[in-house]
Design an enzyme around this catalytic site. Structure first.
Site, PDB file in Angstrom:
ATOM      1  N   LYS A   1      -9.293   2.180   1.886  1.00  0.00           N
ATOM      2  CA  LYS A   1      -8.443   1.080   2.391  1.00  0.00           C
ATOM      3  C   LYS A   1      -8.359   1.505   4.081  1.00  0.00           C
ATOM      4  O   LYS A   1      -8.834   0.446   4.844  1.00  0.00           O
ATOM      5  CB  LYS A   1      -7.245   0.954   1.884  1.00  0.00           C
ATOM      6  CG  LYS A   1      -6.061  -0.056   2.431  1.00  0.00           C
ATOM      7  CD  LYS A   1      -4.693   0.209   1.986  1.00  0.00           C
ATOM      8  CE  LYS A   1      -4.409   0.304   0.476  1.00  0.00           C
ATOM      9  NZ  LYS A   1      -3.036   0.441   0.294  1.00  0.00           N
TER      10      LYS A   1
ATOM     11  N   LYS B   1      -1.465  10.429  -0.096  1.00  0.00           N
ATOM     12  CA  LYS B   1      -0.467   9.848  -0.628  1.00  0.00           C
ATOM     13  C   LYS B   1       0.491  11.044  -1.140  1.00  0.00           C
ATOM     14  O   LYS B   1      -0.101  12.014  -1.438  1.00  0.00           O
ATOM     15  CB  LYS B   1      -1.028   8.925  -1.750  1.00  0.00           C
ATOM     16  CG  LYS B   1       0.060   7.974  -2.193  1.00  0.00           C
ATOM     17  CD  LYS B   1      -0.176   6.786  -1.565  1.00  0.00           C
ATOM     18  CE  LYS B   1       0.961   5.654  -1.668  1.00  0.00           C
ATOM     19  NZ  LYS B   1       0.581   4.325  -1.062  1.00  0.00           N
TER      20      LYS B   1
ATOM     21  N   GLY C   1       6.079   4.558   3.869  1.00  0.00           N
ATOM     22  CA  GLY C   1       6.771   4.342   2.780  1.00  0.00           C
ATOM     23  C   GLY C   1       5.951   3.758   1.633  1.00  0.00           C
ATOM     24  O   GLY C   1       4.655   3.600   1.998  1.00  0.00           O
ATOM     25  N   ASP C   2       6.436   3.637   0.384  1.00  0.00           N
ATOM     26  CA  ASP C   2       5.715   3.064  -0.763  1.00  0.00           C
ATOM     27  C   ASP C   2       6.901   2.547  -1.621  1.00  0.00           C
ATOM     28  O   ASP C   2       8.007   2.586  -1.226  1.00  0.00           O
ATOM     29  CB  ASP C   2       4.719   3.837  -1.259  1.00  0.00           C
ATOM     30  CG  ASP C   2       3.725   3.000  -2.283  1.00  0.00           C
ATOM     31  OD1 ASP C   2       2.847   2.526  -1.778  1.00  0.00           O
ATOM     32  OD2 ASP C   2       3.950   3.509  -3.479  1.00  0.00           O
TER      33      ASP C   2
ATOM     34  N   THR D   1       2.426  -5.657   5.375  1.00  0.00           N
ATOM     35  CA  THR D   1       1.590  -5.745   3.909  1.00  0.00           C
ATOM     36  C   THR D   1       1.778  -7.048   3.479  1.00  0.00           C
ATOM     37  O   THR D   1       0.852  -7.551   2.879  1.00  0.00           O
ATOM     38  CB  THR D   1       2.334  -4.543   3.034  1.00  0.00           C
ATOM     39  OG1 THR D   1       2.685  -3.404   3.826  1.00  0.00           O
ATOM     40  CG2 THR D   1       1.346  -4.605   1.937  1.00  0.00           C
TER      41      THR D   1
ATOM     42  N   SER E   1       0.682   0.426  10.444  1.00  0.00           N
ATOM     43  CA  SER E   1       1.052   1.879  10.545  1.00  0.00           C
ATOM     44  C   SER E   1       0.293   2.482  11.726  1.00  0.00           C
ATOM     45  O   SER E   1       0.677   3.198  12.363  1.00  0.00           O
ATOM     46  CB  SER E   1       1.046   2.539   9.294  1.00  0.00           C
ATOM     47  OG  SER E   1       2.114   2.325   8.601  1.00  0.00           O
TER      48      SER E   1
END
Ligand code: NDP
Ligand code: 2IT
Length: 447
Positions: A114, A126, A165-166, A209, A379
């Protein structure tokens, strides 16, 4: 060719046998990238994909914290530093009870491709924790975030690894995490993205997003002279990505009829308008309530407990909740009901049977690593602004985001168009993402 893919997967499975989500993500990449490698002299025989499935580093640590009653809890913290061939590790942090090595490795692996697609110089990573933010007070969240960062800080940095963030990590958590990093290091740097607008954050990052997922779908529809205007849209989830995908779809003239959370979905036959969306944002981001409360407030809506939105009729589906939330049966229902376009806002929300069904039906299908890349791309723009010690306007950032989503779409078309003209966005995204990272790895030697 299938034998080559099977042999590769056998080797990956032997080493990661208890990691189903990770194997699922690798399998999808292997099926499209290994046949491509076989046609390219420079990549052949270099075991590049085998190197890419092994994280450069996986960090696991204890996160002790004290709740409001004085009781001590221990959670597990992680950071997977997957690949830094094209830039510092970059990717979100997820706080959810389901978090484990398999889920974070799948997310970190996807992130590498990505981030490569965004056109910006970012590697992939991650992290997160099995901590459950649901039902916790703001003070408990703060103590957890501070404890988490009191270990993570030594492994990250603006030129090393830049988390964001997620699921379960939004503006509130980024604030607490940044505060502790700044204290431990005694420096103010762009080490996290998604920061507040007055302390280093970028305009449009919260929206990016969801907006990007819709921009990507718009690009797909445009290839057949179509648009969002007048279309019926199903959105799943009701968090950050779902909220802003809904906002942009409404702006483009679509009627969004569903939102969901882990308890079920709401169907609003009149469509979700801006006022109703404002209610959802307050409900989810401030009161931290459940989506069922939408149906208590608006009589045009019905709550379907324990179900997902995919049984409803639509033109466009935007899965924006979590991995494997849409299976082969759901996909068939969508196709039978006339759905023409699916753009993943979440990471891997459609399982492999669902993707197969979409491809067989030859409808538009965008994998998350292409369609949800707007978040991490913005980001990247936040990192740029931090380095420049400068701030771009909303309009400037939105234009850059749009351009990046267009560029990603172009790359997918370049590498994914089949002989019959059908655009296989999975193949396109995987190969385009791979090429840039593989070239960097080749140039840097075996390290
Ligand atoms: P949020 O925490 O803001 O929202 C998550 C939403 O998904 C909530 O509505 C949540 O419901 C729902 N959800 C979570 N787990 C499940 C589950 N097991 N079953 C059903 N619903 C579930 O997260 P985001 O909106 O940030 O993330 C959503 C997806 O988008 C994730 O896949 C994430 O990886 C991906 N993504 C996020 C980006 C970002 O910038 N934030 C960027 C790119 C991708 P509940 O409250 O009941 O748990
Ligand atoms: O999955 C993702 O791309 C994200 N959660 C965003 C990562 C980021 O660094 O902004």
């Amino acid at each position: 060719m299938q034998a080559k893919i099977d042999a590769f997967m056998e080797e990956v499975r032997a080493r990661n046998s208890h990691e189903p989500e990770f194997l699922q993500a690798v399998q999808e990449v292997a099926e499209t990238v290994i046949p491509y490698i076989a046609t390219q002299e420079i990549y052949n025989g270099k075991n590049i994909l085998l190197r890419m499935v092994e994280p450069e580093r996986a960090i696991m640590f204890r996160v002790p914290w004290v709740d409001d009653k004085g009781e001590i809890h221990v959670n597990r913290g992680y950071r997977i530093q997957m690949n830094s061939a094209i830039g510092p590790y970059k990717g979100g942090l997820r706080f959810h009870p389901s978090v484990n090595l398999s889920i974070l490795k799948f997310l970190a692996f996807e992130q590498v491709f990505k981030n490569s697609l965004t056109t910006l110089p970012m590697g992939g990573g991650k992290g997160g924790s099995d901590f459950d933010p649901k039902g916790k007070s703001d003070d408990e969240i703060m103590r957890f975030c501070h404890s988490f960062m009191s270990e993570l800080f030594r492994h990250i940095g603006p030129n090393t690894d830049v988390p964001a963030g997620d699921i379960g990590v939004g503006a509130r958590e980024i604030g607490f995490l940044f505060g502790m990093y700044r204290k431990m290091r005694n420096e103010f740097t762009g080490v996290l993205t998604g920061k507040g607008l007055t302390w280093g954050g970028s305009e449009i990052r919260p929206e990016a997003t969801g907006y990007g997922t819709v921009y990507f779908a718009e690009n797909m529809l445009k290839t057949k002279d179509n648009s969002f205007e007048g279309k019926t849209v199903l959105v799943s989830g009701s968090g950050n990505v779902a909220q802003y995908a809904t906002e942009k779809a409404i702006q483009l003239g679509a009627k969004v009829v569903t939102l969901s959370d882990s308890s079920g979905y709401i169907y609003d036959e009149e469509g979700i308008d801006n006022d109703k969306l404002k209610f959802v944002m307050e409900l989810k981001n401030e009161k931290r309530g459940r989506i069922s409360e939408y149906a208590d407030k608006y009589s045009s809506a019905k709550f379907h407990k324990g179900k997902t939105p995919w049984e409803e009729k639509c033109d466009i589906a935007l899965p924006c909740a979590t991995q494997n939330e849409l299976n082969g049966d759901d996909a068939q229902k969508l196709i039978d009901n006339g759905c023409m376009c699916v753009s993943e806002g979440a990471n891997m929300p459609c399982d492999s049977d669902a993707v197969l069904a979409f491809h067989k039906a030859k409808i538009f299908f965008a994998p998350g690593k292409a369609s949800n890349a707007g978040g991490v791309a913005t980001s990247g723009l936040e990192m740029t602004q931090n380095s420049l010690r400068f701030k771009w306007t909303r309009k400037e950032v939105d234009e850059k985001l749009k351009q990046i989503m267009n560029d990603i779409h172009e790359k997918c078309v370049q590498y994914g168009t089949d002989e019959d003209g059908y655009i296989d966005y999975v193949k396109g995204a995987n190969i385009a993402g791979f090429v840039k990272v593989a070239d960097a790895m080749l140039a840097q030697g075996v390290i």
